[in-house]
Design an enzyme around this catalytic site. Structure first.
Site, short mmCIF file in Angstrom:
data_model
loop_
_atom_site.label_atom_id
_atom_site.label_comp_id
_atom_site.label_asym_id
_atom_site.label_seq_id
_atom_site.Cartn_x
_atom_site.Cartn_y
_atom_site.Cartn_z
N ASP A 29 -7.19 -0.46 -0.41
CA ASP A 29 -5.85 -0.07 0.18
C ASP A 29 -6.39 1.28 1.02
OD1 ASP A 29 -4.84 -2.10 -1.14
OD2 ASP A 29 -3.25 -1.08 -1.77
N GLY A 46 0.84 -1.25 -0.04
CA GLY A 46 -0.11 -0.06 -0.03
C GLY A 46 0.72 1.24 -0.12
N ALA A 58 -1.05 4.20 -1.73
CA ALA A 58 -2.26 4.69 -0.87
C ALA A 58 -1.77 5.38 0.31
CB ALA A 58 -3.23 3.57 -0.44
O1 PMV Z 1 -0.89 -5.09 -4.57
P1 PMV Z 1 -1.67 -4.22 -4.04
O2 PMV Z 1 -1.45 -3.63 -2.76
O3 PMV Z 1 -1.77 -2.96 -5.13
O4 PMV Z 1 -3.06 -4.70 -3.81
C1 PMV Z 1 -4.16 -5.23 -5.32
C2 PMV Z 1 -5.42 -5.77 -4.64
C3 PMV Z 1 -6.06 -5.97 -5.84
O5 PMV Z 1 -7.28 -6.76 -5.40
C4 PMV Z 1 -5.61 -7.16 -6.74
C5 PMV Z 1 -6.58 -4.99 -6.64
C6 PMV Z 1 -7.64 -3.90 -5.96
O6 PMV Z 1 -7.39 -2.78 -6.41
O7 PMV Z 1 -7.98 -4.33 -4.96
#
Ligand code: PMV
Length: 315
Positions: free
Chosen positions: A154, A109, A112
């Site tokens: 996130d 994250g 975010a």
């Molecule tokens: O890898 P990250 O922290 O960007 O998480 C992505 C999670 C997904 O479910 C694959 C995409 C989302 O927007 O929820």
């Protein structure tokens, strides 16, 4: 004027990544031991704002057109705040410094976290109140800027710094959990969330029926995971993490590096382990039996080649 400071946690997705994009529920937890922080201070010798990220510095003028790539998201956030408040910042003698322990592009994250931080300090700079709702809305705009079609999980978990269950159509709910110890280990392989999500979308378009089944199975793992968290049922939580991992593998988002770290964690008696985030790189999340076991697992994973290892407790 007094310095303005803020700090936010990293996050990991415990259950439900990818399926959450298709409106299944997912659970995310804050990682309070790994943080990003920002500070704005004031210096009368500055004629315009100065932004510093690590060792990079940008003298920022509101009229600037050519913004270096590394600062584009920061300038985008500043402009969003200016538009939202319909006013410019009164002062030009401020200096914004950002530092982060959150590894970039590893599912923890980082983008975010920086967005949430920026809105917290910039609203205070403008002397305006920022509600949690507005913070989540604005940081979601930034997530779209970074990732295309993000679910919104996130920025919500980071803004709230509390475990949440999230569904696109319903938003988030805070959840009560018992105490659990986890280890996060970084494969060292960077990934782009947007492209992994886009690849899953392509495969979904070709094979809607079986992908929908996998997403639904992940949704069911998430709801059982919620009970295990509430009841403090460690063996069940571990089992569900393993089941979630095999479903993520079926979606085609695991990788040899992730599989290897997961295998090592399981061979050292972790009750469960899975990739967390978009996959195809990034981090694994392993459940530990207790705090000492978490530290031991972390050392083992670092020795085995993980480039970062973090121990975190969910209380
Ligand atoms: O890898 P990250 O922290 O960007 O998480 C992505 C999670 C997904 O479910 C694959 C995409 C989302 O927007 O929820």
């Amino acid at each position: 004027m007094k310095d303005i400071k803020a700090s936010v946690p990293a996050k990991v997705i415990l259950f439900g990544e990818h399926a959450v994009v298709y409106n299944e529920s997912a659970i995310a937890i804050p990682v309070s031991d790994v943080r990003a922080s920002a500070m704005i201070d004031f210096d009368n010798s500055l004629s315009e704002p100065l932004i510093a990220v690590d060792n990079w510095k940008l003298r920022y003028s509101f009229a600037d057109k050519d913004i270096p790539q590394k600062f584009q998201h920061i300038v985008k956030a500043i402009n969003l705040v200016r538009e939202t408040l319909n006013s410019d910042f009164q002062r030009s003698n401020w200096r914004l410094r950002i530092s982060s322990q959150i590894p970039i592009a590893r599912g923890m994250g980082s983008s975010a976290a920086i967005s949430v931080l920026l809105f917290r300090v910039l609203f205070r700079l403008a002397g305006k109140e920022l509600t949690q709702k507005k913070l989540i809305e604005l940081s979601y705009e930034m997530e779209k800027f970074h990732h295309g079609t993000p679910s919104g999980i996130d920025n919500a978990v980071i803004a709230l710094e509390a475990p949440i269950i999230f569904q696109k159509s319903k938003g988030f709910k805070l959840i009560n959990t018992k105490k659990f110890h986890f280890v996060i280990a970084d494969t060292g392989v960077g990934k782009k969330t947007a492209s992994v999500v886009a690849d899953v979308a392509k495969r979904y378009q070709k094979n809607k029926r079986s992908y929908t089944e996998i997403f639904k199975a992940i949704g069911s793992v998430t709801s059982q995971g919620l009970d295990a968290l509430r009841l403090g049922n460690k063996p069940k939580l571990g089992q569900l993490m393993n089941l979630n991992q095999s479903l993520l593998d079926e979606l085609g988002v695991s990788s040899p590096e992730l599989d290897r770290l997961i295998e090592i964690a399981l061979s050292k008696k972790a009750p469960g382990a899975k990739l967390c985030g978009a996959g195809k790189g990034g981090c694994i999340l392993a459940l530990a039996n207790d705090h000492d076991h978490a530290n031991e697992l972390c050392r083992t994973l670092l020795k085995a080649g993980a480039v970062h290892g973090f121990v975190t407790t969910l209380k």
